[in-house]
Design a protein around this motif. Sequence first.
Motif, PDB file in Angstrom:
ATOM      1  N   SER A   3       0.827  -1.205   0.000  1.00  0.00           N
ATOM      2  CA  SER A   3       0.000   0.000   0.000  1.00  0.00           C
ATOM      3  C   SER A   3       0.862   1.255   0.000  1.00  0.00           C
ATOM      4  N   ARG A   4       2.029   1.168   0.644  1.00  0.00           N
ATOM      5  CA  ARG A   4       2.943   2.318   0.629  1.00  0.00           C
ATOM      6  C   ARG A   4       3.451   2.570  -0.792  1.00  0.00           C
ATOM      7  N   LEU A   5       3.817   1.504  -1.485  1.00  0.00           N
ATOM      8  CA  LEU A   5       4.270   1.654  -2.875  1.00  0.00           C
ATOM      9  C   LEU A   5       3.147   2.263  -3.712  1.00  0.00           C
ATOM     10  N   ASN A   6       1.916   1.818  -3.429  1.00  0.00           N
ATOM     11  CA  ASN A   6       0.751   2.336  -4.128  1.00  0.00           C
ATOM     12  C   ASN A   6       0.628   3.843  -3.915  1.00  0.00           C
ATOM     13  N   MET A  16      -4.934  -9.521  -6.110  1.00  0.00           N
ATOM     14  CA  MET A  16      -4.460 -10.258  -4.948  1.00  0.00           C
ATOM     15  C   MET A  16      -5.553 -10.276  -3.898  1.00  0.00           C
ATOM     16  N   GLY A  17      -5.405 -11.184  -2.963  1.00  0.00           N
ATOM     17  CA  GLY A  17      -6.397 -11.298  -1.905  1.00  0.00           C
ATOM     18  C   GLY A  17      -5.718 -11.257  -0.550  1.00  0.00           C
ATOM     19  N   PHE A  18      -6.497 -10.878   0.446  1.00  0.00           N
ATOM     20  CA  PHE A  18      -5.968 -10.868   1.808  1.00  0.00           C
ATOM     21  C   PHE A  18      -6.936 -11.672   2.674  1.00  0.00           C
ATOM     22  N   VAL A  31      -9.083  -0.608   3.289  1.00  0.00           N
ATOM     23  CA  VAL A  31      -8.951   0.847   3.269  1.00  0.00           C
ATOM     24  C   VAL A  31      -7.674   1.242   2.538  1.00  0.00           C
ATOM     25  N   LYS A  32      -6.612   0.494   2.848  1.00  0.00           N
ATOM     26  CA  LYS A  32      -5.315   0.851   2.258  1.00  0.00           C
ATOM     27  C   LYS A  32      -5.218   0.455   0.790  1.00  0.00           C
ATOM     28  N   LEU A  33      -5.841  -0.642   0.425  1.00  0.00           N
ATOM     29  CA  LEU A  33      -5.774  -1.118  -0.954  1.00  0.00           C
ATOM     30  C   LEU A  33      -7.180  -1.399  -1.472  1.00  0.00           C
ATOM     31  N   PRO A  34      -7.913  -0.337  -1.789  1.00  0.00           N
ATOM     32  CA  PRO A  34      -9.292  -0.541  -2.227  1.00  0.00           C
ATOM     33  C   PRO A  34      -9.292  -1.439  -3.476  1.00  0.00           C
ATOM     34  N   GLY A  35     -10.267  -2.321  -3.553  1.00  0.00           N
ATOM     35  CA  GLY A  35     -10.349  -3.160  -4.747  1.00  0.00           C
ATOM     36  C   GLY A  35      -9.808  -4.562  -4.553  1.00  0.00           C
ATOM     37  N   ILE A  36      -8.975  -4.777  -3.547  1.00  0.00           N
ATOM     38  CA  ILE A  36      -8.476  -6.146  -3.403  1.00  0.00           C
ATOM     39  C   ILE A  36      -9.533  -6.986  -2.684  1.00  0.00           C
TER      40      ILE A  36
END
Length: 453
Positions: A3-6, A16-18, A31-36
Amino acid sequence: MISRLNELGFRINTNMGFFSDDREKRELTLVKLPGIITGAIDELSGYVKKRMSERNTLNYEIDGLVIKVNELDVRENLGYTSHHPRWAVAFKFDAPTAQTRLIDISIQVGRNGRVTPVGILEPVKIAGSTVSRATLHNQEYIEMLELGIGDTVSISKRGDIIPAVEEVIEKNTENPTVFKYPTTCPFCSSSLEKDGGHHFCKNRDCPERIKRGIIYFAGKDQMDIDTLGEKTIAFLFDKGFIKAVPDLYTFDYNQLLKEEGFKEKKIANIKESLENSKQKPFKKVLTSLGFDGLGTSAASDLIKNGFNSINKIIETASHNNSEEFSRIEGFGEITAQLLIQHFTDSRNLKLIEELKKIGLIFEEKIDTQEEINPASLPFTNQTWVITGSFEQFNPRSKAAEEIEKRGGKVAGSVSSKTTHLLAGNSPGSKLDKAKELNISIIDENEFLQMLKQ
Ligand SMILES: [Zn+2]
């Protein structure tokens, strides 16, 4: 990290999934990576199936998924085996397959004479790309498949890169045969000889072998003469302009102005890249010669073990004592014998002489530091383990390099053989273990002091 790189504006692949049973963590990730995609741990297998089914809709090829533990401290604790991390596992998809017809088998001869049969296929789409050629390995493989021209075959992209003929689905009805190699080389008509599983053209004057050798020499992983690609070299060779490797440097390229497709600019570029290639280090020059058994790692090993000039290698080969080469770690008797053969061969020696005159580099200066007897280095006989994170050594491999440069070894886990633990921030369980075993624990500042000394 992702997310920081984003945030910093790098392009992120959001495929990708979490997965975690901790809902708060899932929400934070979203919140940090919307869409995953996020879900509980037991939703992971459904996610894998979903990605598999979507495979062909991507505009790039994939051969599987990688499932990783997300927490860095857990990763640290899981650690590594000798060849893979324990906190990541690849889930490989089956190789995609397709059916098509074998139109022909083309016999290719490599620079060292090895014959490779290549199947020419009716073009077929497989995993998003069109395939019209596939490797057939050797005569034995063809016989195992009972493969003949005209047969319907199934092909697969193994590792999604090189297509291979997997099996014959249906023999052709008109002329059901099994393909047999020609008895002679299609390029020079000399008899093919079988050696191990492969056939070879043993004629060193075989035009195809010489051409392949020149293409190899100029290739990306060797001398990297990018203006002289396979097609250009084949053209120059077939026209008779270039007959051997040294001709690449001695040919008057201005002659090409008469040829279609060669303008002044292109010719100037060729001359420039040839000139640049004269700066290639000895290691590259050595592998570019294309001698059997002398690839990148063998060349590095030779140089590291004191054979840092062509003269030393030739001199040693002339003793005809294979032990002088086979004592190098990783070199067997076969490699040693091959080296003696290559570097006592008058043709090869003549080639090397010519390339020397042209100005290629045939020597590598070894750092004076490396010439010091390893027994006298400051960290000799020490085994270090590195844990935690560091200010000056990021990634940690930088610290490992410093230790190894000074004769020390670096191991992955603390054991009774460990002599020093280099402990950075958040050192984890390795620190406890080291304390238990009474191993001397060094922090970053102490380590920097030691390096200075
Ligand atoms: Zn031949």
